[in-house]
Design a protein around this motif. Structure first.
Motif, PDB file in Angstrom:
ATOM      1  N   ARG A  23      22.196  -3.405   9.982  1.00 36.73           N
ATOM      2  CA  ARG A  23      20.831  -2.903   9.877  1.00 36.73           C
ATOM      3  C   ARG A  23      20.224  -3.414   8.590  1.00 36.73           C
ATOM      4  O   ARG A  23      20.777  -3.192   7.517  1.00 36.73           O
ATOM      5  N   ARG A  24      19.050  -4.085   8.690  1.00 43.11           N
ATOM      6  CA  ARG A  24      18.359  -4.556   7.492  1.00 43.11           C
ATOM      7  C   ARG A  24      17.303  -3.520   7.141  1.00 43.11           C
ATOM      8  O   ARG A  24      16.236  -3.473   7.742  1.00 43.11           O
ATOM      9  N   ILE A  25      17.643  -2.671   6.179  1.00 40.81           N
ATOM     10  CA  ILE A  25      16.803  -1.529   5.830  1.00 40.81           C
ATOM     11  C   ILE A  25      15.776  -1.930   4.776  1.00 40.81           C
ATOM     12  O   ILE A  25      16.077  -2.723   3.871  1.00 40.81           O
ATOM     13  N   GLY A  26      14.563  -1.380   4.901  1.00 41.11           N
ATOM     14  CA  GLY A  26      13.530  -1.615   3.892  1.00 41.11           C
ATOM     15  C   GLY A  26      12.921  -2.987   3.965  1.00 41.11           C
ATOM     16  O   GLY A  26      12.585  -3.580   2.944  1.00 41.11           O
ATOM     17  N   ARG A  27      12.754  -3.538   5.171  1.00 44.29           N
ATOM     18  CA  ARG A  27      12.169  -4.868   5.335  1.00 44.29           C
ATOM     19  C   ARG A  27      10.850  -4.795   6.103  1.00 44.29           C
ATOM     20  O   ARG A  27      10.566  -5.652   6.938  1.00 44.29           O
ATOM     21  N   GLY A  28      10.106  -3.748   5.846  1.00 42.17           N
ATOM     22  CA  GLY A  28       8.773  -3.639   6.430  1.00 42.17           C
ATOM     23  C   GLY A  28       8.723  -2.778   7.664  1.00 42.17           C
ATOM     24  O   GLY A  28       9.745  -2.484   8.283  1.00 42.17           O
TER      25      GLY A  28
ATOM     26  N   LEU B 184      12.691   0.119  10.317  1.00 38.84           N
ATOM     27  CA  LEU B 184      13.497   0.721   9.257  1.00 38.84           C
ATOM     28  C   LEU B 184      12.816   0.525   7.903  1.00 38.84           C
ATOM     29  O   LEU B 184      13.485   0.408   6.874  1.00 38.84           O
ATOM     30  N   GLY B 185      11.492   0.492   7.887  1.00 42.33           N
ATOM     31  CA  GLY B 185      10.744   0.361   6.632  1.00 42.33           C
ATOM     32  C   GLY B 185      10.382   1.737   6.129  1.00 42.33           C
ATOM     33  O   GLY B 185      11.018   2.724   6.463  1.00 42.33           O
ATOM     34  N   GLY B 186       9.341   1.833   5.345  1.00 39.12           N
ATOM     35  CA  GLY B 186       8.855   3.120   4.860  1.00 39.12           C
ATOM     36  C   GLY B 186       9.874   3.814   3.994  1.00 39.12           C
ATOM     37  O   GLY B 186      10.182   3.349   2.901  1.00 39.12           O
ATOM     38  N   THR B 187      10.435   4.894   4.461  1.00 42.23           N
ATOM     39  CA  THR B 187      11.420   5.644   3.672  1.00 42.23           C
ATOM     40  C   THR B 187      12.807   5.014   3.748  1.00 42.23           C
ATOM     41  O   THR B 187      13.729   5.463   3.078  1.00 42.23           O
ATOM     42  N   SER B 188      12.980   3.995   4.558  1.00 36.42           N
ATOM     43  CA  SER B 188      14.238   3.256   4.678  1.00 36.42           C
ATOM     44  C   SER B 188      15.418   4.165   4.977  1.00 36.42           C
ATOM     45  O   SER B 188      16.458   4.101   4.313  1.00 36.42           O
TER      46      SER B 188
END
Length: 148
Positions: free
Chosen positions: A17-22, A27-31
């Motif tokens: 899972r690539r978290i915090g990539r928009g 999976l962006g926002g609060t990641s």
């Protein structure tokens, strides 16, 4: 079949899972960290045994017991064992070296002779400690009990 043809079983591998990539990734926002609070912030590290503010188990359970720092742990050898060893190897003197050779101790531990069993042979015994009954039995058989 060759090595380059091998593939993992279907469904056994997953891409990470690539978290915090928009927002497009889902999976962006609060990641995946939720909203606010210590866990949402960088540098969060949970203390071992932390129970969310509840009194932790290691503090709820009372302390008990006593540990004597001067306690010595002895390896116990009975008179019956010494009698068998003396008969088997025809010994008149039994020390730590003889006990190590017989496979009873490793030579590093302290040895205490206990009075269980009967001693008929005249044996000179060397050990780190003796019980009163063991010392009396050795002397009654005509031997000597020497403390190392």
């Amino acid at each position: 079949m060759k090595l380059h043809n091998l593939t993992p079983a279907a469904g056994s591998t997953h891409s990470r899972r690539r978290i915090g990539r928009g927002p497009g990734s889902g999976l962006g926002g609060t990641s995946t960290r939720g909203h606010k609070g210590a866990k949402a912030r960088s540098g969060y590290k949970r203390k071992i045994g932390f129970e969310g503010g509840q009194m932790p188990l290691q503090r709820r359970v009372p302390k008990s017991g006593f540990k004597n720092i001067n306690h010595k742990e002895y390896f116990a050898v009975n008179l019956s064992t010494l009698q068998k060893l003396a008969e088997a190897q025809k010994l008149t003197k039994i020390g730590i070296d003889e006990l190590v050779a017989a496979g009873l101790t490793n030579g590093k531990e302290l040895v205490k002779v206990l009075g269980m069993g009967e001693l008929t042979a005249k044996i000179d015994v060397e050990a780190h400690a003796f019980s009163k009954t063991a010392e009396e039995a050795i002397k009654a058989a005509g031997g000597n009990a020497t403390i190392i």
